[in-house]
Design an enzyme around this catalytic site. Structure first.
Site, PDB file in Angstrom:
ATOM      1  N   LYS A  17       0.843  -1.203   0.000  1.00  0.00           N
ATOM      2  CA  LYS A  17       0.000   0.000   0.000  1.00  0.00           C
ATOM      3  C   LYS A  17       0.881   1.258   0.000  1.00  0.00           C
ATOM      4  CE  LYS A  17      -3.776  -2.376   2.435  1.00  0.00           C
ATOM      5  NZ  LYS A  17      -4.711  -2.321   3.599  1.00  0.00           N
ATOM      6  N   TYR A  47     -12.300  -2.780  -3.715  1.00  0.00           N
ATOM      7  CA  TYR A  47     -12.827  -2.762  -2.345  1.00  0.00           C
ATOM      8  C   TYR A  47     -14.349  -2.714  -2.302  1.00  0.00           C
ATOM      9  CZ  TYR A  47      -8.239  -2.270  -0.043  1.00  0.00           C
ATOM     10  OH  TYR A  47      -6.973  -2.491   0.459  1.00  0.00           O
ATOM     11  N   ASN A  70      -1.866  -0.256   7.043  1.00  0.00           N
ATOM     12  CA  ASN A  70      -1.229  -1.501   7.491  1.00  0.00           C
ATOM     13  C   ASN A  70      -0.375  -2.184   6.423  1.00  0.00           C
ATOM     14  OD1 ASN A  70      -3.285  -2.373   5.884  1.00  0.00           O
ATOM     15  ND2 ASN A  70      -4.501  -3.306   7.530  1.00  0.00           N
ATOM     16  N   HIS A  75      -1.924  -5.573   1.424  1.00  0.00           N
ATOM     17  CA  HIS A  75      -3.197  -6.254   1.172  1.00  0.00           C
ATOM     18  C   HIS A  75      -2.881  -7.659   0.682  1.00  0.00           C
ATOM     19  CE1 HIS A  75      -7.140  -7.250  -0.522  1.00  0.00           C
ATOM     20  NE2 HIS A  75      -6.464  -7.743  -1.540  1.00  0.00           N
ATOM     21  N   GLU A 120      -9.481 -10.271  -7.869  1.00  0.00           N
ATOM     22  CA  GLU A 120      -8.540  -9.162  -7.657  1.00  0.00           C
ATOM     23  C   GLU A 120      -7.367  -9.217  -8.641  1.00  0.00           C
ATOM     24  OE1 GLU A 120      -7.562  -9.507  -3.494  1.00  0.00           O
ATOM     25  OE2 GLU A 120      -9.589  -8.938  -2.870  1.00  0.00           O
TER      26      GLU A 120
HETATM   27  P1  DAT Z   1      -7.699  -6.942   5.430  1.00  0.00           P
HETATM   28  O1  DAT Z   1      -6.878  -5.923   4.689  1.00  0.00           O
HETATM   29  O2  DAT Z   1      -6.962  -7.482   6.630  1.00  0.00           O
HETATM   30  O3  DAT Z   1      -8.257  -8.016   4.535  1.00  0.00           O
HETATM   31  P2  DAT Z   1     -10.366  -5.769   5.419  1.00  0.00           P
HETATM   32  O4  DAT Z   1     -10.529  -6.380   4.064  1.00  0.00           O
HETATM   33  O5  DAT Z   1     -11.407  -6.059   6.447  1.00  0.00           O
HETATM   34  O6  DAT Z   1      -8.948  -6.153   6.054  1.00  0.00           O
HETATM   35  O7  DAT Z   1     -10.286  -4.179   5.280  1.00  0.00           O
HETATM   36  C1  DAT Z   1      -9.577  -3.569   4.217  1.00  0.00           C
HETATM   37  C2  DAT Z   1      -8.721  -2.472   4.787  1.00  0.00           C
HETATM   38  O8  DAT Z   1      -9.551  -1.429   5.324  1.00  0.00           O
HETATM   39  C3  DAT Z   1      -7.837  -2.897   5.951  1.00  0.00           C
HETATM   40  O9  DAT Z   1      -6.602  -3.425   5.525  1.00  0.00           O
HETATM   41  C4  DAT Z   1      -7.657  -1.617   6.720  1.00  0.00           C
HETATM   42  C5  DAT Z   1      -8.988  -0.921   6.524  1.00  0.00           C
HETATM   43  N1  DAT Z   1      -9.919  -1.214   7.638  1.00  0.00           N
HETATM   44  C6  DAT Z   1     -10.626  -2.349   7.829  1.00  0.00           C
HETATM   45  N2  DAT Z   1     -11.405  -2.279   8.917  1.00  0.00           N
HETATM   46  C7  DAT Z   1     -11.178  -1.051   9.447  1.00  0.00           C
HETATM   47  C8  DAT Z   1     -11.685  -0.351  10.584  1.00  0.00           C
HETATM   48  N3  DAT Z   1     -12.588  -0.909  11.410  1.00  0.00           N
HETATM   49  N4  DAT Z   1     -11.219   0.892  10.827  1.00  0.00           N
HETATM   50  C9  DAT Z   1     -10.319   1.478  10.016  1.00  0.00           C
HETATM   51  N5  DAT Z   1      -9.810   0.880   8.912  1.00  0.00           N
HETATM   52  C10 DAT Z   1     -10.227  -0.364   8.627  1.00  0.00           C
HETATM   53 MG    MG Z   2      -9.632  -7.821   2.962  1.00  0.00          MG
END
Ligand code: DAT
Ligand code: MG
Length: 145
Positions: A16, A56, A123, A126, A137
């Site tokens: 990212k 997303y 973080n 991805h 994807e």
């Molecule tokens: P991951 O990237 O671990 O698959 P995800 O698909 O649930 O997680 O979410 C996509 C991204 O969005 C994630 O890497 C960081 C952000 N994100 C997810 N949940 C969040 C939250 N509750 N608050 C802030 N950012 C969040």
């Molecule tokens: Mg995810």
């Protein structure tokens, strides 16, 4: 243990904008390669909002959705296809938990990221979360592969 003789999978990995800005592309690739996965394709791009909305789509409507799209379009990212047996869950394990405060030390997010009070968690990486997500994807970022 399950699926010890499972077929080779492909997963979509992104470094990212925070990871690229902080010079962590090599560190992420190193962890993927050290684990033994094969980097099968790689490109550097700045993703536009339409592409990110497709990627997303599952998060549309969440409070963090707009900040997520803003953040992900804020600078260059590196997109990769990694290959290997159970690489989808294997890379999720290398990445660690979504919340970088809870991600275990030893994982990419646990070692290299932290909460910073932003509306979206930054973080570093991805990784696709299922075979179906990976296929979907990969097509978004590598339409020819
Ligand atoms: P991951 O990237 O671990 O698959 P995800 O698909 O649930 O997680 O979410 C996509 C991204 O969005 C994630 O890497 C960081 C952000 N994100 C997810 N949940 C969040 C939250 N509750 N608050 C802030 N950012 C969040
Ligand atoms: Mg995810």
């Amino acid at each position: 243990m399950s699926n010890t003789s499972s077929p080779i999978e492909r997963t979509l990995i992104l470094v990212k904008p925070d990871g690229v800005r902080r010079g962590l592309v090599g560190e992420v690739i190193s962890r993927i390669e050290s684990k033994g996965y094969n980097v099968a394709a790689l490109r550097l791009l700045t993703a536009d909002k339409d592409l990110l909305a497709t990627h997303y789509a599952e998060h549309r409507g969440e409070a963090f959705y707009e900040p997520l799209i803003e953040f992900m379009s804020s600078g260059p990212i590196v997109a990769m296809i990694a290959e290997g047996q159970r690489v989808i869950e294997g890379f999720r394990s290398l990445a660690g938990a979504t919340d970088p405060t809870l991600a275990l030390p030893g994982s990419i997010r646990g070692d290299l990221a932290r909460n910073q009070g932003t509306k979206v968690v930054q973080n570093i990486v991805h990784g696709s979360d299922s075979v179906e997500s990976a296929q979907r994807e990969i097509k978004i970022f590598f339409p020819n592969l």
